[in-house]
Design a protein around this motif. Sequence first.
Motif, PDB file in Angstrom:
ATOM      1  N   LEU A  33    -101.981  51.092 -95.826  1.00 17.71           N
ATOM      2  CA  LEU A  33    -102.253  51.117 -97.318  1.00 17.71           C
ATOM      3  C   LEU A  33    -103.235  50.065 -97.839  1.00 17.71           C
ATOM      4  O   LEU A  33    -103.695  49.290 -97.155  1.00 17.71           O
ATOM      5  CB  LEU A  33    -100.744  50.281 -97.830  1.00 17.71           C
ATOM      6  CG  LEU A  33     -99.508  51.327 -97.648  1.00 17.71           C
ATOM      7  CD1 LEU A  33     -98.812  51.014 -96.266  1.00 17.71           C
ATOM      8  CD2 LEU A  33     -98.504  50.786 -98.506  1.00 17.71           C
ATOM      9  N   TYR A  34    -103.720  50.158 -98.995  1.00 15.61           N
ATOM     10  CA  TYR A  34    -104.849  49.622 -99.353  1.00 15.61           C
ATOM     11  C   TYR A  34    -104.788  48.934-101.013  1.00 15.61           C
ATOM     12  O   TYR A  34    -104.152  49.739-101.558  1.00 15.61           O
ATOM     13  CB  TYR A  34    -106.261  50.415 -99.293  1.00 15.61           C
ATOM     14  CG  TYR A  34    -107.153  49.689 -99.751  1.00 15.61           C
ATOM     15  CD1 TYR A  34    -107.861  48.663 -99.100  1.00 15.61           C
ATOM     16  CD2 TYR A  34    -107.996  50.114-101.076  1.00 15.61           C
ATOM     17  CE1 TYR A  34    -108.956  47.928 -99.640  1.00 15.61           C
ATOM     18  CE2 TYR A  34    -109.126  49.428-101.625  1.00 15.61           C
ATOM     19  CZ  TYR A  34    -109.568  48.234-100.842  1.00 15.61           C
ATOM     20  OH  TYR A  34    -110.713  47.656-101.214  1.00 15.61           O
ATOM     21  N   SER A  35    -105.097  47.619-100.975  1.00 20.70           N
ATOM     22  CA  SER A  35    -105.080  47.167-102.260  1.00 20.70           C
ATOM     23  C   SER A  35    -106.211  46.943-103.031  1.00 20.70           C
ATOM     24  O   SER A  35    -107.236  45.952-102.119  1.00 20.70           O
ATOM     25  CB  SER A  35    -104.245  46.059-102.427  1.00 20.70           C
ATOM     26  OG  SER A  35    -104.681  45.234-103.432  1.00 20.70           O
ATOM     27  N   SER A  36    -106.748  47.605-103.960  1.00 16.77           N
ATOM     28  CA  SER A  36    -108.117  47.162-104.394  1.00 16.77           C
ATOM     29  C   SER A  36    -108.008  45.850-105.095  1.00 16.77           C
ATOM     30  O   SER A  36    -109.311  45.371-105.556  1.00 16.77           O
ATOM     31  CB  SER A  36    -108.672  48.300-105.629  1.00 16.77           C
ATOM     32  OG  SER A  36    -107.683  48.698-106.277  1.00 16.77           O
ATOM     33  N   ILE A  37    -106.963  45.443-105.606  1.00 16.39           N
ATOM     34  CA  ILE A  37    -106.740  44.350-106.214  1.00 16.39           C
ATOM     35  C   ILE A  37    -107.052  43.090-105.365  1.00 16.39           C
ATOM     36  O   ILE A  37    -108.063  42.212-105.649  1.00 16.39           O
ATOM     37  CB  ILE A  37    -105.495  44.128-106.744  1.00 16.39           C
ATOM     38  CG1 ILE A  37    -105.163  45.179-107.796  1.00 16.39           C
ATOM     39  CG2 ILE A  37    -105.201  42.663-107.423  1.00 16.39           C
ATOM     40  CD1 ILE A  37    -103.546  45.451-107.846  1.00 16.39           C
ATOM     41  N   SER A  38    -106.674  43.106-104.055  1.00 16.40           N
ATOM     42  CA  SER A  38    -106.760  42.084-103.200  1.00 16.40           C
ATOM     43  C   SER A  38    -107.947  42.311-102.030  1.00 16.40           C
ATOM     44  O   SER A  38    -108.268  41.457-101.511  1.00 16.40           O
ATOM     45  CB  SER A  38    -105.576  41.535-102.691  1.00 16.40           C
ATOM     46  OG  SER A  38    -104.874  42.352-101.989  1.00 16.40           O
ATOM     47  N   GLY A  39    -108.384  43.815-101.912  1.00 17.38           N
ATOM     48  CA  GLY A  39    -109.222  44.044-100.974  1.00 17.38           C
ATOM     49  C   GLY A  39    -108.705  44.065 -99.578  1.00 17.38           C
ATOM     50  O   GLY A  39    -109.313  43.846 -98.657  1.00 17.38           O
ATOM     51  N   ASP A  40    -107.211  44.279 -99.805  1.00 14.83           N
ATOM     52  CA  ASP A  40    -106.472  44.169 -98.453  1.00 14.83           C
ATOM     53  C   ASP A  40    -106.093  45.421 -97.875  1.00 14.83           C
ATOM     54  O   ASP A  40    -105.645  46.432 -98.630  1.00 14.83           O
ATOM     55  CB  ASP A  40    -105.296  43.228 -98.505  1.00 14.83           C
ATOM     56  CG  ASP A  40    -104.568  42.987 -97.297  1.00 14.83           C
ATOM     57  OD1 ASP A  40    -105.149  42.773 -96.243  1.00 14.83           O
ATOM     58  OD2 ASP A  40    -103.325  43.391 -97.166  1.00 14.83           O
ATOM     59  N   HIS A  41    -106.204  45.608 -96.382  1.00  7.98           N
ATOM     60  CA  HIS A  41    -105.732  46.817 -95.653  1.00  7.98           C
ATOM     61  C   HIS A  41    -104.324  46.296 -95.137  1.00  7.98           C
ATOM     62  O   HIS A  41    -104.372  45.248 -94.343  1.00  7.98           O
ATOM     63  CB  HIS A  41    -106.615  47.265 -94.806  1.00  7.98           C
ATOM     64  CG  HIS A  41    -107.851  48.062 -95.328  1.00  7.98           C
ATOM     65  ND1 HIS A  41    -108.978  47.331 -95.807  1.00  7.98           N
ATOM     66  CD2 HIS A  41    -107.976  49.371 -95.661  1.00  7.98           C
ATOM     67  CE1 HIS A  41    -109.835  48.334 -96.185  1.00  7.98           C
ATOM     68  NE2 HIS A  41    -109.327  49.458 -96.307  1.00  7.98           N
ATOM     69  N   TYR A  42    -103.350  46.929 -95.187  1.00 14.24           N
ATOM     70  CA  TYR A  42    -102.143  46.667 -94.732  1.00 14.24           C
ATOM     71  C   TYR A  42    -101.548  47.940 -93.993  1.00 14.24           C
ATOM     72  O   TYR A  42    -101.565  48.894 -94.362  1.00 14.24           O
ATOM     73  CB  TYR A  42    -101.091  46.361 -96.061  1.00 14.24           C
ATOM     74  CG  TYR A  42     -99.611  46.191 -95.677  1.00 14.24           C
ATOM     75  CD1 TYR A  42     -99.415  45.057 -94.570  1.00 14.24           C
ATOM     76  CD2 TYR A  42     -98.604  46.776 -96.253  1.00 14.24           C
ATOM     77  CE1 TYR A  42     -97.977  44.962 -94.363  1.00 14.24           C
ATOM     78  CE2 TYR A  42     -97.320  46.557 -95.822  1.00 14.24           C
ATOM     79  CZ  TYR A  42     -96.960  45.665 -94.976  1.00 14.24           C
ATOM     80  OH  TYR A  42     -95.525  45.344 -94.596  1.00 14.24           O
ATOM     81  N   TYR A  43    -101.051  47.537 -92.812  1.00 15.56           N
ATOM     82  CA  TYR A  43    -100.507  48.319 -91.948  1.00 15.56           C
ATOM     83  C   TYR A  43     -98.944  48.181 -91.542  1.00 15.56           C
ATOM     84  O   TYR A  43     -98.590  47.117 -91.498  1.00 15.56           O
ATOM     85  CB  TYR A  43    -101.262  48.426 -90.589  1.00 15.56           C
ATOM     86  CG  TYR A  43    -102.848  48.899 -90.722  1.00 15.56           C
ATOM     87  CD1 TYR A  43    -103.363  50.094 -90.486  1.00 15.56           C
ATOM     88  CD2 TYR A  43    -103.564  47.759 -91.321  1.00 15.56           C
ATOM     89  CE1 TYR A  43    -104.684  50.117 -90.734  1.00 15.56           C
ATOM     90  CE2 TYR A  43    -104.843  47.916 -91.447  1.00 15.56           C
ATOM     91  CZ  TYR A  43    -105.397  49.137 -91.129  1.00 15.56           C
ATOM     92  OH  TYR A  43    -106.777  49.487 -91.358  1.00 15.56           O
ATOM     93  N   THR A  44     -98.256  49.186 -91.765  1.00 17.83           N
ATOM     94  CA  THR A  44     -96.868  49.246 -91.427  1.00 17.83           C
ATOM     95  C   THR A  44     -95.986  50.368 -90.610  1.00 17.83           C
ATOM     96  O   THR A  44     -96.788  51.596 -90.878  1.00 17.83           O
ATOM     97  CB  THR A  44     -95.956  48.844 -92.762  1.00 17.83           C
ATOM     98  OG1 THR A  44     -94.612  48.790 -92.173  1.00 17.83           O
ATOM     99  CG2 THR A  44     -95.897  49.913 -93.710  1.00 17.83           C
ATOM    100  N   ALA A  45     -95.519  50.342 -89.781  1.00 16.78           N
ATOM    101  CA  ALA A  45     -94.863  51.519 -89.015  1.00 16.78           C
ATOM    102  C   ALA A  45     -93.335  51.587 -89.788  1.00 16.78           C
ATOM    103  O   ALA A  45     -92.586  52.428 -89.399  1.00 16.78           O
ATOM    104  CB  ALA A  45     -94.600  51.230 -87.621  1.00 16.78           C
TER     105      ALA A  45
END
Length: 180
Positions: free
Chosen positions: A95-107
Amino acid sequence: MKLSTLAVALVSLYMQASAAPTASDAPQPATVPNCGYPTVPFLRAWSNSMTDHFYTTNQTEMDAFLAKGYVAQGIAAYILPSDTPAPTAVPLFRLYSSISGDHYYTANATDRAATLNRGNYVSDGIAGYVYADQECGTVPLYRLLGDTDNFYTTDEEEVDDFRDQLGYEFFGVAAYVNSQ
Ligand SMILES: *[C@@H]1O[C@H](CO)[C@@H](O)[C@H](O)[C@H]1NC(C)=O
Ligand SMILES: *[C@@H]1O[C@H](CO)[C@@H](O)[C@H](O)[C@H]1NC(C)=O
């Protein structure tokens, strides 16, 4: 060294050796078979300006991120490619947040849905396949969160450093992955 001193030293060495636990006495690690499914490197990079750790199995995509200013940080783990035949593997969602520039990974599909529902992240595909349980020679891939940066590592020393020195919050095991 006097002969008697040498004899005492030798006897003491012998006694230490015989007191040492034999292999069968020592606690044995749980054996986790490596199931032999082919894996690919899960590449890691960091952007100081974005405050973002980014992971991908796609070297072309990684090169594009490096060109944008991310710094390569080697191989985080080995995971299963998208065409994995491993029957117990699960997707590692990205997942990606353009607001915080964060890449998030979840299974965790429930967590993915809840995170998308909150509206700050958009789906960014599937990073690869991992295990929900420890099997096939896997080790924990830990997740930590610092401010807006989701960070993943299999290295327990790094977990300690990020938690104790950089103030990241520890969120436990995100998935099980191969370390090589
Ligand atoms: C790898 O990344 C590149 C650049 O983002 C993309 O064009 C390509 O389709 C990707 N390859 C695979 C197999 O996903
Ligand atoms: C998956 O995520 C949901 C929502 O955050 C959580 O309630 C659940 O405990 C998670 N399941 C596992 C196996 O971690």
